[in-house]
Design a protein around this motif. Structure first.
Motif, PDB file in Angstrom:
ATOM      1  N   UNK A  66       0.817  -1.184   0.000  1.00 16.70           N
ATOM      2  CA  UNK A  66       0.000   0.000   0.000  1.00 16.70           C
ATOM      3  C   UNK A  66       0.865   1.252   0.000  1.00 16.70           C
ATOM      4  N   UNK A  67       1.959   1.227   0.772  1.00 14.80           N
ATOM      5  CA  UNK A  67       2.854   2.381   0.849  1.00 14.80           C
ATOM      6  C   UNK A  67       3.535   2.626  -0.487  1.00 14.80           C
ATOM      7  N   UNK A  68       3.942   1.538  -1.158  1.00 19.26           N
ATOM      8  CA  UNK A  68       4.570   1.692  -2.479  1.00 19.26           C
ATOM      9  C   UNK A  68       3.587   2.294  -3.475  1.00 19.26           C
ATOM     10  N   UNK A  69       2.310   1.808  -3.370  1.00 17.13           N
ATOM     11  CA  UNK A  69       1.289   2.345  -4.273  1.00 17.13           C
ATOM     12  C   UNK A  69       1.100   3.830  -4.043  1.00 17.13           C
ATOM     13  N   UNK A  70       1.019   4.194  -2.743  1.00 11.75           N
ATOM     14  CA  UNK A  70       0.834   5.594  -2.420  1.00 11.75           C
ATOM     15  C   UNK A  70       2.031   6.431  -2.862  1.00 11.75           C
ATOM     16  N   UNK A  71       3.240   5.854  -2.704  1.00 13.91           N
ATOM     17  CA  UNK A  71       4.431   6.588  -3.121  1.00 13.91           C
ATOM     18  C   UNK A  71       4.427   6.837  -4.632  1.00 13.91           C
ATOM     19  N   UNK A  72       3.997   5.809  -5.345  1.00 11.06           N
ATOM     20  CA  UNK A  72       3.921   5.969  -6.807  1.00 11.06           C
ATOM     21  C   UNK A  72       2.905   7.036  -7.180  1.00 11.06           C
ATOM     22  N   UNK A  73       1.736   6.977  -6.493  1.00 13.97           N
ATOM     23  CA  UNK A  73       0.725   8.007  -6.734  1.00 13.97           C
ATOM     24  C   UNK A  73       1.264   9.371  -6.375  1.00 13.97           C
ATOM     25  N   UNK A  74       2.013   9.443  -5.231  1.00 15.87           N
ATOM     26  CA  UNK A  74       2.584  10.724  -4.808  1.00 15.87           C
ATOM     27  C   UNK A  74       3.601  11.216  -5.808  1.00 15.87           C
ATOM     28  N   UNK A  75       4.379  10.314  -6.329  1.00  9.65           N
ATOM     29  CA  UNK A  75       5.382  10.698  -7.329  1.00  9.65           C
ATOM     30  C   UNK A  75       4.682  11.217  -8.588  1.00  9.65           C
ATOM     31  N   UNK A  76       3.627  10.526  -8.941  1.00  9.91           N
ATOM     32  CA  UNK A  76       2.887  10.949 -10.139  1.00  9.91           C
ATOM     33  C   UNK A  76       2.273  12.313  -9.900  1.00  9.91           C
ATOM     34  N   UNK A  77       1.684  12.488  -8.769  1.00  4.64           N
ATOM     35  CA  UNK A  77       1.090  13.768  -8.438  1.00  4.64           C
ATOM     36  C   UNK A  77       2.133  14.864  -8.421  1.00  4.64           C
ATOM     37  N   UNK A  78       3.285  14.570  -7.768  1.00  2.00           N
ATOM     38  CA  UNK A  78       4.362  15.559  -7.715  1.00  2.00           C
ATOM     39  C   UNK A  78       4.862  15.892  -9.114  1.00  2.00           C
ATOM     40  N   UNK A  79       4.905  14.856  -9.952  1.00  4.10           N
ATOM     41  CA  UNK A  79       5.388  15.088 -11.324  1.00  4.10           C
ATOM     42  C   UNK A  79       4.433  16.007 -12.066  1.00  4.10           C
ATOM     43  N   UNK A  80       3.105  15.731 -11.851  1.00  4.61           N
ATOM     44  CA  UNK A  80       2.122  16.563 -12.516  1.00  4.61           C
ATOM     45  C   UNK A  80       2.197  17.999 -11.992  1.00  4.61           C
ATOM     46  N   UNK A  81       2.385  18.075 -10.646  1.00  5.79           N
ATOM     47  CA  UNK A  81       2.496  19.417 -10.069  1.00  5.79           C
ATOM     48  C   UNK A  81       3.716  20.131 -10.585  1.00  5.79           C
ATOM     49  N   UNK A  82       4.774  19.426 -10.746  1.00  5.48           N
ATOM     50  CA  UNK A  82       6.011  20.040 -11.250  1.00  5.48           C
ATOM     51  C   UNK A  82       5.789  20.517 -12.671  1.00  5.48           C
ATOM     52  N   UNK A  83       5.106  19.685 -13.454  1.00  5.51           N
ATOM     53  CA  UNK A  83       4.868  20.066 -14.850  1.00  5.51           C
ATOM     54  C   UNK A  83       3.988  21.307 -14.916  1.00  5.51           C
TER      55      UNK A  83
END
Length: 470
Positions: free
Chosen positions: A392-409
């Motif tokens: 679950x933590x890995x899934x959330x981290x991936x989602x967080x990374x994706x979100x951060x990536x989108x935010x960065x973009x």
């Protein structure tokens, strides 16, 4: 001129007779005109001593002082020196500091007052004794009194530092045969008629020989012995020469007996007095003996009372000791009983504790097995939950990374738009730097999360391994 050679009295004791050499000096004083000025007697004496040098005074003192005259009295070692000093001093002058006038000196040899034949004949004639043969012994001119004799000079080793009567007899017999001779100390002399303290010379306290003085009363068998003693002692002083050669002298006070010391009446009176004193002494000794006996009886009584008191105290002490020993034994027995009771209780307690320990050990073993079973189940469930949690933590981290990536973009797009509106080149560089730092932080954060997940997995595996082995 009298001979200065000492007359031997007793050579083994070093006793001699030597002429007295006394000088009288009169100094005329100047008139004192300055207020507060004075004449120093000491300075005058020093001037006189300097005038007679190399001769010396053995004694020099002021005898009388008036406004115009100053009188001195002195003694010298010999008559020869005395007469030389008289010739030197007589009609000489001296000058004192502070005075212009000269002081005239007159010196003369002192004539010593001494009882002569006329004196004793006149004395006894007044008492009805015209000649020596008319009087009884002790009531006629046959007794000489010598005062001021140092006791130590006439003592021997056997006399215990007291004047020796044998020694005094040998000296007095130099002048004639003796009928009686006695030595009186100061206490005895004071009881005699006609005693005067002025008859005794003053001794130098620094000379150990001059300690105590005594008086000798010598009665001669013949008139010639009395006359010889009075004549040969006239103007003489007693000199003592030690083996070391030290000389010391004392002036003699010589007189004929005026009290009838050896008269039959006075002898009888003294004997009666001696008997009375002996009786008083005996009574005092008897009284002292009775007092001592009473004191001893009193002490004996007090001693017996003290012994009785001591025995009573000792008995009371022994009774106290016995009571104390009894109480001590009771306490000891009580302590022994208490000790045995405590020992019994301790053994019972140990037995109970041993039984309880066995029961507890078995219960602990059961609980241990139950706990192990529960722990195994918990570990398995925890491991499953941990794996699910990690996924679950890995899934959330991936989602967080994706979100951060989108935010960065999105931020990049926004930044690009802003960059275009303002200084495009400058803002672009700043945005790039900011983005790079943020990405590094994200990567660093991502790496930290990954390391934490790995550590938790390793820890879970290590905790499960001993449980699975059991």
């Amino acid at each position: 001129m009298a001979d200065d050679t000492p007359i031997v009295l007793l050579s083994e004791s070093g006793l001699y007779l030597k002429p007295v050499a006394k000088i009288s000096i009169c100094v005329t004083l100047p008139e004192i005109r300055v207020v507060g000025a004075s004449i120093s007697n000491w300075e005058v004496m020093e001037r006189l001593k300097n005038l007679i040098t190399p001769e010396t005074f053995t004694i020099l003192r002021v005898s009388k002082t008036t406004r115009q005259l100053l009188y001195f009295e002195g003694e010298m070692a010999s008559l020869k020196q005395l007469r030389k000093a008289v010739l030197v001093l007589n009609k000489k002058t001296i000058k004192l500091s502070g005075f212009t006038e000269l002081l005239r000196i007159q010196a003369s040899e002192v004539d010593l007052s001494y009882p002569g034949k006329k004196d004793w004949e006149g004395y006894f004639r007044e008492r009805g004794i015209s000649s020596y043969d008319d009087g009884l012994p002790g009531e006629r001119p046959d007794t000489v009194r010598l005062r001021g004799l140092p006791c130590m000079w006439f003592s021997t080793e056997d006399s215990n530092h007291k004047p020796s009567l044998d020694l005094v007899k040998r000296i007095c017999e130099k002048f004639g045969a003796l009928r009686n001779v006695e030595i009186l100390d100061m206490a005895s002399a004071k009881q005699q008629p006609g005693f005067s303290s002025g008859n005794f010379p003053t001794f130098n306290s620094f000379d150990p020989d001059f300690q105590l003085s005594c008086e000798v009363v010598a009665q001669y068998s013949l008139y010639s012995g009395f006359v010889a003693a009075m004549t040969r002692l006239r103007g003489m002083k007693l000199m003592r020469k030690t083996q070391a050669g030290k000389e010391s002298s004392v002036n003699l006070v010589v007189d004929f007996d005026r009290s009838g010391y050896f008269s039959e009446k006075n002898v009888r009176k003294r004997k009666m007095e001696e008997r009375r004193l002996e009786e008083l002494k005996r009574q005092e000794e008897e009284k002292l003996r009775l007092d001592i006996e009473m004191e001893e009886k009193k002490k004996e009584k007090e001693k017996l009372e003290a012994l009785a008191l001591i025995e009573k105290k000792q008995k009371e002490k022994e009774e106290r000791m016995e009571r104390k020993q009894a109480r001590r034994r009771e306490r000891h027995e009580k302590k022994q009983r208490e000790k045995e009771e405590r020992k019994r209780r301790k053994e019972e307690q140990r037995d109970r504790e041993r039984q309880e320990a066995d029961e507890m050990a078995s219960l602990v073993e059961q609980r241990r097995e139950e706990a192990l079973r529960i722990v195994r189940n918990l570990i398995e469930s925890v491991a499953a939950e941990k794996e699910e949690e990690i996924r679950e933590r890995e899934r959330r981290e991936k989602e967080e990374e994706e979100r951060l990536r989108r935010e960065v973009e999105e931020q990049l797009k926004e930044e690009e738009m802003k960059k275009e509106q303002e200084e495009q080149e400058l803002h672009e560089m700043r945005l790039k730097d900011k983005l790079v730092r943020k990405i590094k932080r994200m990567e660093k954060r991502k790496e930290e999360i990954r390391q934490e997940i790995l550590k938790k997995r390793l820890k879970a595996r290590r905790s499960m391994k001993p449980v699975l082995q059991q």
